[in-house]
Design a protein around this motif. Structure first.
Motif, mmCIF file in Angstrom:
data_model
loop_
_atom_site.group_PDB
_atom_site.id
_atom_site.type_symbol
_atom_site.label_atom_id
_atom_site.label_comp_id
_atom_site.label_asym_id
_atom_site.label_seq_id
_atom_site.Cartn_x
_atom_site.Cartn_y
_atom_site.Cartn_z
ATOM 1 N N GLU A 177 19.882 51.417 25.297
ATOM 2 C CA GLU A 177 19.865 51.717 26.738
ATOM 3 C C GLU A 177 19.322 50.519 27.524
ATOM 4 O O GLU A 177 19.837 50.177 28.586
ATOM 5 C CB GLU A 177 19.031 52.974 27.002
ATOM 6 N N ALA A 178 18.278 49.872 26.990
ATOM 7 C CA ALA A 178 17.729 48.680 27.646
ATOM 8 C C ALA A 178 18.779 47.574 27.707
ATOM 9 O O ALA A 178 18.931 46.918 28.745
ATOM 10 C CB ALA A 178 16.486 48.201 26.915
ATOM 11 N N LEU A 179 19.524 47.366 26.607
ATOM 12 C CA LEU A 179 20.579 46.338 26.606
ATOM 13 C C LEU A 179 21.641 46.653 27.644
ATOM 14 O O LEU A 179 22.095 45.766 28.374
ATOM 15 C CB LEU A 179 21.237 46.238 25.227
ATOM 16 N N LYS A 180 22.042 47.913 27.698
ATOM 17 C CA LYS A 180 23.056 48.317 28.683
ATOM 18 C C LYS A 180 22.561 48.015 30.098
ATOM 19 O O LYS A 180 23.284 47.468 30.923
ATOM 20 C CB LYS A 180 23.363 49.801 28.519
ATOM 21 N N ASN A 181 21.315 48.361 30.366
ATOM 22 C CA ASN A 181 20.727 48.124 31.679
ATOM 23 C C ASN A 181 20.606 46.619 31.971
ATOM 24 O O ASN A 181 20.947 46.151 33.057
ATOM 25 C CB ASN A 181 19.367 48.807 31.764
ATOM 26 N N LEU A 182 20.116 45.862 30.987
ATOM 27 C CA LEU A 182 19.943 44.415 31.180
ATOM 28 C C LEU A 182 21.279 43.705 31.373
ATOM 29 O O LEU A 182 21.349 42.672 32.038
ATOM 30 C CB LEU A 182 19.195 43.810 29.988
ATOM 31 N N ASN A 183 22.352 44.228 30.802
ATOM 32 C CA ASN A 183 23.666 43.609 30.934
ATOM 33 C C ASN A 183 24.425 44.059 32.180
ATOM 34 O O ASN A 183 25.619 43.801 32.311
ATOM 35 C CB ASN A 183 24.501 43.850 29.666
ATOM 36 N N GLY A 184 23.743 44.679 33.110
ATOM 37 C CA GLY A 184 24.358 45.062 34.377
ATOM 38 C C GLY A 184 24.298 43.949 35.415
ATOM 39 O O GLY A 184 24.475 44.192 36.610
ATOM 40 N N ILE A 185 24.073 42.732 34.980
ATOM 41 C CA ILE A 185 23.940 41.591 35.889
ATOM 42 C C ILE A 185 25.232 41.413 36.686
ATOM 43 O O ILE A 185 26.313 41.333 36.104
ATOM 44 C CB ILE A 185 23.620 40.313 35.097
ATOM 45 N N PRO A 186 25.160 41.349 38.006
ATOM 46 C CA PRO A 186 26.365 41.168 38.814
ATOM 47 C C PRO A 186 27.130 39.891 38.419
ATOM 48 O O PRO A 186 26.540 38.836 38.213
ATOM 49 C CB PRO A 186 25.827 41.072 40.249
ATOM 50 N N TRP A 195 35.213 20.180 46.446
ATOM 51 C CA TRP A 195 35.892 21.083 47.369
ATOM 52 C C TRP A 195 34.850 21.807 48.208
ATOM 53 O O TRP A 195 33.732 22.034 47.757
ATOM 54 C CB TRP A 195 36.679 22.165 46.613
ATOM 55 N N LYS A 196 35.258 22.179 49.406
ATOM 56 C CA LYS A 196 34.418 23.043 50.230
ATOM 57 C C LYS A 196 35.046 24.427 50.184
ATOM 58 O O LYS A 196 36.258 24.584 50.325
ATOM 59 C CB LYS A 196 34.337 22.543 51.668
ATOM 60 N N ALA A 197 34.213 25.436 49.960
ATOM 61 C CA ALA A 197 34.685 26.819 49.885
ATOM 62 C C ALA A 197 34.985 27.345 51.282
ATOM 63 O O ALA A 197 34.313 26.984 52.253
ATOM 64 C CB ALA A 197 33.633 27.686 49.213
ATOM 65 N N SER A 198 36.001 28.203 51.369
ATOM 66 C CA SER A 198 36.293 28.866 52.643
ATOM 67 C C SER A 198 35.089 29.723 53.029
ATOM 68 O O SER A 198 34.240 30.056 52.190
ATOM 69 C CB SER A 198 37.531 29.756 52.508
ATOM 70 N N ASP A 199 35.024 30.083 54.288
ATOM 71 C CA ASP A 199 33.913 30.920 54.750
ATOM 72 C C ASP A 199 33.859 32.238 53.980
ATOM 73 O O ASP A 199 32.780 32.715 53.631
ATOM 74 C CB ASP A 199 34.029 31.194 56.253
ATOM 75 N N GLU A 200 35.046 32.822 53.693
ATOM 76 C CA GLU A 200 35.090 34.103 52.981
ATOM 77 C C GLU A 200 34.593 33.954 51.543
ATOM 78 O O GLU A 200 33.805 34.776 51.055
ATOM 79 C CB GLU A 200 36.518 34.670 52.958
ATOM 80 N N PHE A 201 35.065 32.905 50.857
ATOM 81 C CA PHE A 201 34.650 32.671 49.472
ATOM 82 C C PHE A 201 33.155 32.341 49.421
ATOM 83 O O PHE A 201 32.423 32.848 48.571
ATOM 84 C CB PHE A 201 35.499 31.555 48.855
ATOM 85 N N ALA A 202 32.694 31.511 50.350
ATOM 86 C CA ALA A 202 31.278 31.145 50.408
ATOM 87 C C ALA A 202 30.414 32.391 50.631
ATOM 88 O O ALA A 202 29.386 32.562 49.964
ATOM 89 C CB ALA A 202 31.035 30.118 51.511
ATOM 90 N N ALA A 203 30.830 33.261 51.545
ATOM 91 C CA ALA A 203 30.062 34.479 51.820
ATOM 92 C C ALA A 203 30.012 35.378 50.585
ATOM 93 O O ALA A 203 28.957 35.941 50.257
ATOM 94 C CB ALA A 203 30.666 35.230 53.002
ATOM 95 N N ALA A 204 31.139 35.513 49.885
ATOM 96 C CA ALA A 204 31.181 36.351 48.684
ATOM 97 C C ALA A 204 30.297 35.767 47.582
ATOM 98 O O ALA A 204 29.582 36.504 46.892
ATOM 99 C CB ALA A 204 32.619 36.508 48.205
ATOM 100 N N LEU A 205 30.337 34.444 47.410
ATOM 101 C CA LEU A 205 29.487 33.799 46.405
ATOM 102 C C LEU A 205 28.009 33.969 46.750
ATOM 103 O O LEU A 205 27.202 34.314 45.881
ATOM 104 C CB LEU A 205 29.813 32.311 46.300
ATOM 105 N N ARG A 206 27.668 33.731 48.006
ATOM 106 C CA ARG A 206 26.269 33.872 48.414
ATOM 107 C C ARG A 206 25.776 35.304 48.220
ATOM 108 O O ARG A 206 24.655 35.523 47.742
ATOM 109 C CB ARG A 206 26.103 33.450 49.875
ATOM 110 N N LYS A 207 26.621 36.261 48.562
ATOM 111 C CA LYS A 207 26.251 37.665 48.385
ATOM 112 C C LYS A 207 26.019 37.964 46.912
ATOM 113 O O LYS A 207 25.018 38.590 46.545
ATOM 114 C CB LYS A 207 27.351 38.565 48.955
#
Length: 174
Positions: free
Chosen positions: A96-105, A7-19
């Protein structure tokens, strides 16, 4: 033999994924890598993704030297391969380090926001899409039809020949 779907992603979905992928890359550069550099003997350890998710969780810290006692604030157990924070004040910096490390988007959140399944259960197996970010667009491929029976406005089915042509036309493919 398993059939591949594309499948090809829509421009909106592609932009959100790239971001989101750019945010993840920056997070690793700004948060995870500096932690690893500061704690080379206790880098993050955890679930690094599976067929149900693009995301992963860091559960603790690597335990590479089981011959010496763990660092202060971390505990070891025979039943696990990683160190985890002890209860109480001594473990607080590590928690605290675990909490910080698990903030991955989260990449999964982008899929959910666009109503695209992260994975599909098919014939007793879990299947997740592969994402290819190419100059001509973002493509997804999977061994099952992710969109079957679903209204996915942000994915357009493409012939495999179109997908492979886009991959081959990528400058890094040369």
């Amino acid at each position: 033999m398993t059939e591949l779907h594309a499948w090809k992603a829509s421009d909106e979905f592609a932009a959100a994924l790239r971001k989101r992928l750019a945010e993840r890359k920056a997070y690793f550069a700004d948060v995870v890598t500096p932690f690893i550099n500061a704690h080379p003997k206790q880098p993050p350890y955890g679930t690094h993704g599976d067929a149900t998710s693009f995301d992963f969780r860091i559960d603790g810290f690597a335990d590479g030297d089981r011959k010496s006692p763990p660092p202060e604030g971390l505990s070891r157990a025979q039943a696990r391969d990683w160190l985890k924070p002890v209860r109480g004040a001594a473990g607080e910096p590590w928690r605290e380090a675990l909490k910080n490390l698990n903030g991955i988007p989260s990449v999964d959140k982008v899929f959910h926001d666009f109503k695209i399944p992260v994975f599909v259960l098919s014939l007793h197996r879990l299947c997740r899409a592969n994402v290819r970010d190419l100059e001509v667009g973002v493509y997804l491929t999977a061994s099952v039809d992710l969109t079957e029976g679903k209204d996915c406005d942000h994915l357009t089915p493409v012939k495999l020949s179109e997908f492979y042509a886009a991959v081959e036309a990528e400058p890094s493919a040369a």
